[in-house]
Design an enzyme around this catalytic site. Structure first.
Site, PDB file in Angstrom:
ATOM      1  N   THR A 142     -12.375   3.853 -29.228  1.00  0.00           N
ATOM      2  CA  THR A 142     -13.271   2.644 -28.818  1.00  0.00           C
ATOM      3  C   THR A 142     -14.604   2.090 -27.834  1.00  0.00           C
ATOM      4  O   THR A 142     -15.886   2.004 -27.976  1.00  0.00           O
ATOM      5  CB  THR A 142     -13.013   0.969 -29.860  1.00  0.00           C
ATOM      6  OG1 THR A 142     -11.696   1.911 -30.651  1.00  0.00           O
ATOM      7  CG2 THR A 142     -13.576   0.113 -30.152  1.00  0.00           C
ATOM      8  N   GLU A 184      -4.924  -0.674 -17.472  1.00  0.00           N
ATOM      9  CA  GLU A 184      -5.378  -1.227 -18.456  1.00  0.00           C
ATOM     10  C   GLU A 184      -4.583  -2.477 -18.085  1.00  0.00           C
ATOM     11  O   GLU A 184      -5.640  -3.509 -17.865  1.00  0.00           O
ATOM     12  CB  GLU A 184      -5.287  -0.634 -19.798  1.00  0.00           C
ATOM     13  CG  GLU A 184      -6.407   0.509 -20.657  1.00  0.00           C
ATOM     14  CD  GLU A 184      -5.823   0.694 -21.774  1.00  0.00           C
ATOM     15  OE1 GLU A 184      -4.616   0.604 -22.248  1.00  0.00           O
ATOM     16  OE2 GLU A 184      -6.493   0.908 -22.876  1.00  0.00           O
ATOM     17  N   SER A 193      -9.847   2.257 -22.138  1.00  0.00           N
ATOM     18  CA  SER A 193      -9.369   3.324 -22.528  1.00  0.00           C
ATOM     19  C   SER A 193      -9.132   3.574 -24.064  1.00  0.00           C
ATOM     20  O   SER A 193      -8.946   3.195 -24.846  1.00  0.00           O
ATOM     21  CB  SER A 193      -8.352   4.357 -22.017  1.00  0.00           C
ATOM     22  OG  SER A 193      -8.267   4.000 -20.162  1.00  0.00           O
TER      23      SER A 193
HETATM   24  O1  DER Z   1      -4.127   2.811 -25.431  1.00  0.00           O
HETATM   25  C1  DER Z   1      -4.996   2.010 -25.450  1.00  0.00           C
HETATM   26  O2  DER Z   1      -4.289   0.887 -24.810  1.00  0.00           O
HETATM   27  C2  DER Z   1      -6.032   2.098 -26.100  1.00  0.00           C
HETATM   28  O3  DER Z   1      -7.109   1.410 -25.283  1.00  0.00           O
HETATM   29  C3  DER Z   1      -5.948   2.207 -27.342  1.00  0.00           C
HETATM   30  O4  DER Z   1      -5.091   0.612 -27.720  1.00  0.00           O
HETATM   31  C4  DER Z   1      -6.947   2.031 -27.951  1.00  0.00           C
HETATM   32  O5  DER Z   1      -7.300   2.758 -28.213  1.00  0.00           O
HETATM   33  P1  DER Z   1      -8.558   3.146 -29.351  1.00  0.00           P
HETATM   34  O6  DER Z   1      -9.830   3.370 -29.381  1.00  0.00           O
HETATM   35  O7  DER Z   1      -9.138   4.555 -29.231  1.00  0.00           O
HETATM   36  O8  DER Z   1      -8.145   3.173 -31.003  1.00  0.00           O
END
Ligand code: DER
Length: 233
Positions: free
Chosen positions: A32, A107, A29
């Site tokens: 990226t 996650e 999520s």
């Molecule tokens: O919320 C989460 O764990 C996301 O993976 C975060 O850790 C990374 O989010 P980003 O790719 O928008 O920086």
């Protein structure tokens, strides 16, 4: 290279290096992972590879559907080949802070069901000590009825400040996809033994999960400012 460009570089290289036809993939999520799903969709289209995707949040599920990828879940695919996900910070031991997007529970579950967790990130996530770059705090998903006692116990035992994450476009706190609250634990001692802290916290009644992903990631791909990709393993 912009931060967004760096995210894209990392995501594309990770997908190109690790994804094979027939793979069962955990889709993380955040922002990226959007680039990783773009690349997956391109490869399905261009190379006719067949994959199935298990989401880690409402957002991740929407990404899979929007890109016409095959949506699955852990009931159907309980052992995944790989999980590709972002991180808020990565230390020199590949320990992660995750949960900036509030999706840490699913996650961590999906990552734990995957043979390997591959992290994709821009250069701002590349750190040596947790807390050095990322200042928004370690997210801890908690049962709404227990957020105050957990906050107090955390601040007494481990110092720092545990702040209830408040919503922006909704009155009151952020409510996760799982119906819980998030405490962001800030100003903690960066020299703590994170494995020990994590194992302690997850035993506290009312703590659902922590954003400390310790000894879970196999590799991290960082898109760098000079347009290169740094791989940490
Ligand atoms: O919320 C989460 O764990 C996301 O993976 C975060 O850790 C990374 O989010 P980003 O790719 O928008 O920086």
């Amino acid at each position: 290279c912009s931060v967004e460009g760096a995210k894209k570089l990392a995501a594309y290289q990770a997908v190109d290096n690790h994804i094979k036809s027939g793979y069962k993939i955990g889709i993380g999520s955040g922002s990226t992972v959007v680039y990783a799903v773009d690349r997956l969709a391109q490869r399905v289209e261009n190379e006719n590879i067949n994959i199935i995707c298990v989401p880690t949040s409402f957002q991740s599920r929407q990404l899979i559907l929007k890109n016409n990828l095959t949506l699955s879940d852990l009931e159907v695919a309980s052992q995944l080949d790989i999980c590709i996900d972002g991180a808020d910070e990565v230390d020199c031991n590949l320990n992660l802070i995750k949960g900036g997007g509030g999706c840490l529970l699913q996650e961590k579950i999906v990552a734990s069901c995957s043979k390997e967790l591959i992290v994709i990130a821009d250069y701002t996530k590349n750190s040596s000590l947790l807390g050095q770059q990322y200042k928004k705090g370690i997210p801890i998903e908690v049962s709404p009825l227990a957020y105050v006692p957990i906050k107090k116990r955390l601040e007494q035992l481990y110092k720092g400040e545990a702040v209830l994450r408040m919503a922006v476009n909704k009155a009151g706190p952020v409510v996760t996809d799982n119906g819980n609250f998030v405490l962001d634990w800030k100003n903690f001692d960066q020299s703590l033994d994170w494995n020990k802290v994590n194992l302690d916290l997850i035993q506290w009644p009312g703590v659902i999960e922590t954003g400390l992903f310790i000894n879970m990631a196999k590799k991290a791909y960082f898109g760098m400012q000079d347009g290169s990709v740094k791989v940490q393993s």
